[in-house]
Design a protein around this motif. Sequence first.
Motif, PDB file in Angstrom:
ATOM      1  N   ALA A  82       7.457   9.300 -11.974  1.00  0.00           N
ATOM      2  CA  ALA A  82       7.061   8.363 -11.541  1.00  0.00           C
ATOM      3  C   ALA A  82       8.550   8.456 -10.539  1.00  0.00           C
ATOM      4  O   ALA A  82       8.297   8.037  -9.072  1.00  0.00           O
ATOM      5  N   ASP A 100       6.599   6.000 -16.132  1.00  0.00           N
ATOM      6  CA  ASP A 100       5.158   5.297 -16.916  1.00  0.00           C
ATOM      7  C   ASP A 100       4.788   5.549 -18.066  1.00  0.00           C
ATOM      8  O   ASP A 100       5.365   6.336 -18.828  1.00  0.00           O
ATOM      9  N   ARG A 167      -8.813  -1.096 -14.317  1.00  0.00           N
ATOM     10  CA  ARG A 167      -7.804  -0.822 -15.555  1.00  0.00           C
ATOM     11  C   ARG A 167      -7.559  -1.601 -17.143  1.00  0.00           C
ATOM     12  O   ARG A 167      -6.337  -1.550 -17.299  1.00  0.00           O
ATOM     13  N   LYS A 200       3.708  -5.725 -14.407  1.00  0.00           N
ATOM     14  CA  LYS A 200       3.190  -5.416 -12.935  1.00  0.00           C
ATOM     15  C   LYS A 200       2.046  -5.796 -13.271  1.00  0.00           C
ATOM     16  O   LYS A 200       1.037  -5.739 -14.568  1.00  0.00           O
ATOM     17  N   HIS A 201       0.472  -5.768 -11.935  1.00  0.00           N
ATOM     18  CA  HIS A 201       0.816  -5.424 -10.971  1.00  0.00           C
ATOM     19  C   HIS A 201       1.158  -6.824 -10.181  1.00  0.00           C
ATOM     20  O   HIS A 201      -0.345  -7.755 -10.681  1.00  0.00           O
ATOM     21  N   ARG A 211      -8.379  -1.112  -3.439  1.00  0.00           N
ATOM     22  CA  ARG A 211      -7.144  -1.791  -4.394  1.00  0.00           C
ATOM     23  C   ARG A 211      -5.773  -2.168  -3.094  1.00  0.00           C
ATOM     24  O   ARG A 211      -5.456  -2.774  -2.959  1.00  0.00           O
ATOM     25  N   MET A 244       6.446  -5.458 -10.836  1.00  0.00           N
ATOM     26  CA  MET A 244       6.808  -4.520  -9.588  1.00  0.00           C
ATOM     27  C   MET A 244       5.098  -5.357  -9.168  1.00  0.00           C
ATOM     28  O   MET A 244       4.089  -5.617  -9.491  1.00  0.00           O
ATOM     29  N   TYR A 247      -0.630  -3.888  -4.943  1.00  0.00           N
ATOM     30  CA  TYR A 247      -1.074  -2.835  -4.204  1.00  0.00           C
ATOM     31  C   TYR A 247      -1.944  -3.543  -2.905  1.00  0.00           C
ATOM     32  O   TYR A 247      -1.736  -3.826  -1.586  1.00  0.00           O
ATOM     33  N   ASP A 279       4.818  -0.858  -6.142  1.00  0.00           N
ATOM     34  CA  ASP A 279       4.044  -0.255  -6.398  1.00  0.00           C
ATOM     35  C   ASP A 279       3.942   1.157  -5.504  1.00  0.00           C
ATOM     36  O   ASP A 279       4.383   1.129  -4.480  1.00  0.00           O
ATOM     37  N   TRP A 280       3.663   2.338  -5.885  1.00  0.00           N
ATOM     38  CA  TRP A 280       4.113   3.430  -5.426  1.00  0.00           C
ATOM     39  C   TRP A 280       3.171   3.179  -3.923  1.00  0.00           C
ATOM     40  O   TRP A 280       1.781   4.269  -4.375  1.00  0.00           O
ATOM     41  N   SER A 406      -2.498   6.546 -14.065  1.00  0.00           N
ATOM     42  CA  SER A 406      -0.893   7.088 -14.398  1.00  0.00           C
ATOM     43  C   SER A 406      -0.256   6.344 -15.794  1.00  0.00           C
ATOM     44  O   SER A 406       0.693   7.432 -15.940  1.00  0.00           O
ATOM     45  N   GLU A 480      -7.589   4.628 -13.534  1.00  0.00           N
ATOM     46  CA  GLU A 480      -6.947   3.938 -12.722  1.00  0.00           C
ATOM     47  C   GLU A 480      -7.685   4.590 -10.991  1.00  0.00           C
ATOM     48  O   GLU A 480      -8.110   5.277 -11.483  1.00  0.00           O
TER      49      GLU A 480
END
Length: 748
Positions: A82, A100, A167, A200-201, A211, A244, A247, A279-280, A406, A480
């Motif tokens: 990741a 992850d 999730r 997280k998150h 999200r 983390m 979103y 977060d990504w 993930s 997810e």
Amino acid sequence: MNLRCRLDHCLTLACAIGMASMAATAAQAPERPWMNTSLSPDQRAELVLKAMTQDEKFRLIRSDFGEANNGRPMPVGALNSAGYVPAISRLGLPALQESDAGLGIARPDLNGKGATSLPSGLATAASFDPQLAYAGGAMIGGEARRRGFNVLLAGGLDLERDPRNGRNFEYAGEDPLLAGIIVGHAVQGVQSQQVIATVKHFALNALETGRHTLSAQIDPKAAHESDLLAFEIAIGIGHPGAVMCAYNRVNAVYACENDWLLNQVLKHDWAYPGFVMSDWGAVYSAGKAVLAGLDQESAGESFDQTVYFDKPLRAAVASGEVPQARIDDMVRRILRSMFAVGVIDHPSKQGSLDYAADGSVAQRAEEAGAVLLRNEDDLLPLSPRLASIAVIGGHADLGVLSGGGSSAVTPPDGNATNELPPPQEWPGPRFYQPSPPLAAISRRVHGKVQYNDGRDIAAAAQLAAHSDVAVVFVEQWSAESFDWPHMTVPDNQDALVAAVAKANPHTIVVLENNGPLSMPWLGQVGAVLEAWYPGARGGEAITRLLFGEVAPSGRLPMSWPRDESQLPRPQIPGAGFTPIGLMPQGQPADSVDYNIEGADVGYRWFQRRGIEPLFAFGYGLSYTHFGYDKLQVQWKSGRLVASFDVSNQGKRDGVDVPQLYVTLPGSGQVRRLAGWSRIALKAGETRHLEITADPRILANYDATTHLWLRSAGHYQLQLGHSSSSFEGNSSIELQAGQCATNACRMLP
Ligand code: BGC
């Protein structure tokens, strides 16, 4: 293909050798005073910071996606995962290799090997066993280390506010105390391997639908008494190197540029010394995010509109919008975590994994966390002397299901099935861990064990009719990026269970799922075992539970509603996922109103509304039964301590989880879990136990003073088999007080 493999291998090896020699020289170099281990992590970070150029600082505050992506090759030195921050060899700083996630190492490494999967986070939470959470964390942390990683994106902690959240399986249920303690210990376990853990998150990422834009609306006081409390507890126990940010937006402001969440609560009120990574794809600004408290942008080149923490942030520093001191603070925080957790002193080294030992950790977690929901007329445990067993459905011939996205862990020898149901692409594929219940059951039983895949319902029912017992495996894949729009068991499996149960009253249902589902056939089946996503050795664990080789001891870490109508929000607009036939109805909402339940998440909501769920939080059966006696409550050194006797009143050994609930003055029927114990008792054995209440549970958060304040009055204590079944009452009169992590003190 061959060339690629060889090249990858060289890179990996080069990286390992490089890191080892870097550590050796670093340890000796007198010009690296930060390698003096007698200094504190803060002092060491400060020394490195002073030696860094501005470019080196800017390189540390952003990671790259560690995989090849959209025509961009995998970064040199990355491990196909990741996140990746290159090493700064001049200073002896190893690369940050981020993987992850909370159930194990998610992506296959460069040699195509997988890793060991723990069961769902919910299984670990259901064990109510902090030591087990620690062992699971240490196992995945150890595998991360031996795969060359030093940051694990593990520590999922968003409270379960809706059973349909895709999730939930990554998290630890609905109660802040339970989730905080379990995840805090898992974090400790990960970091015991010198691998940074990432809670997280942060925060309130409790739905996947919409999200990236959804705003979680919540009163700050309610947030502090629920989701934020879970984070506060986990961070206090585990000291994770990273947090983390989520979103979603919180009260209309993106979590990763939310000054209230990051600066005020996390860094100021809780004095968190580590770093916040995004977060990504959760970053929308440079100056705003940095000033709000974000310290590192994750994989911005692949997931954000632009790499905010490079040119735009340099421009913000040049213009004076962001002070240089804040850039230094970001760098210092990252370095501090690297020193504190040990990633610089003890660099990760690639090595082989002990799948046998690690699999047994996963198996123990499933055995302790599966929840026996129903067991009519002691249908379970099964006898190995049965003449015939029908095993039906759920791919029980191949393995056990995992959740997607993930966090999905590729098994060591690949997926247990090639016949993949959709989706093939992310958040898929569906992984089946190669631990087939059918084989494990067949090994136990002297009689005939026959399998039917459940697609032909009439054939499955016929097999059940001619068998002593039928075990039906019911599966619900969740992942997810989407939520289930309803609580109905998918793919006509309700009809399958109903038909099998009609054909054979000795029907046992094993659920492999994300959590609560409506079960219209419940009254017709003999037994139900909630196995969650059972992990690397799930088939073996389930079978041992079914045959009584291990006593079921899991307790629900969430309330189990009868159906959606009992939830605070019966609909999730826009929920669903077309590739698996869940057509979204309507558009995702712009916001979700968590003020409906506020801090009363889960069982507190049911109690406040006087609604009876199907199964209460904390509920779970065993093959024996337990009784409580002589409850006494005392105030000792600023803490409330309950003591009592617990007895195993049945004929089999077992494990109990006595739970202490408190009702605060003036809070009606709403109780709070204040503490618990987990205890193994031989048949007939009695033990005397103490449970100490967490001081913050006796108090309410005061949003003006930012303190936990306890009101004067009458506190009701109940000893519970669950949040709705009690055996033992007591009460205590307390003065007004101020409470913190360890104790409360009286206010004048
Ligand atoms: C998830 C994170 C994960 C990250 C990196 C995101 O989609 O929300 O939990 O750690 O991807 O894979």
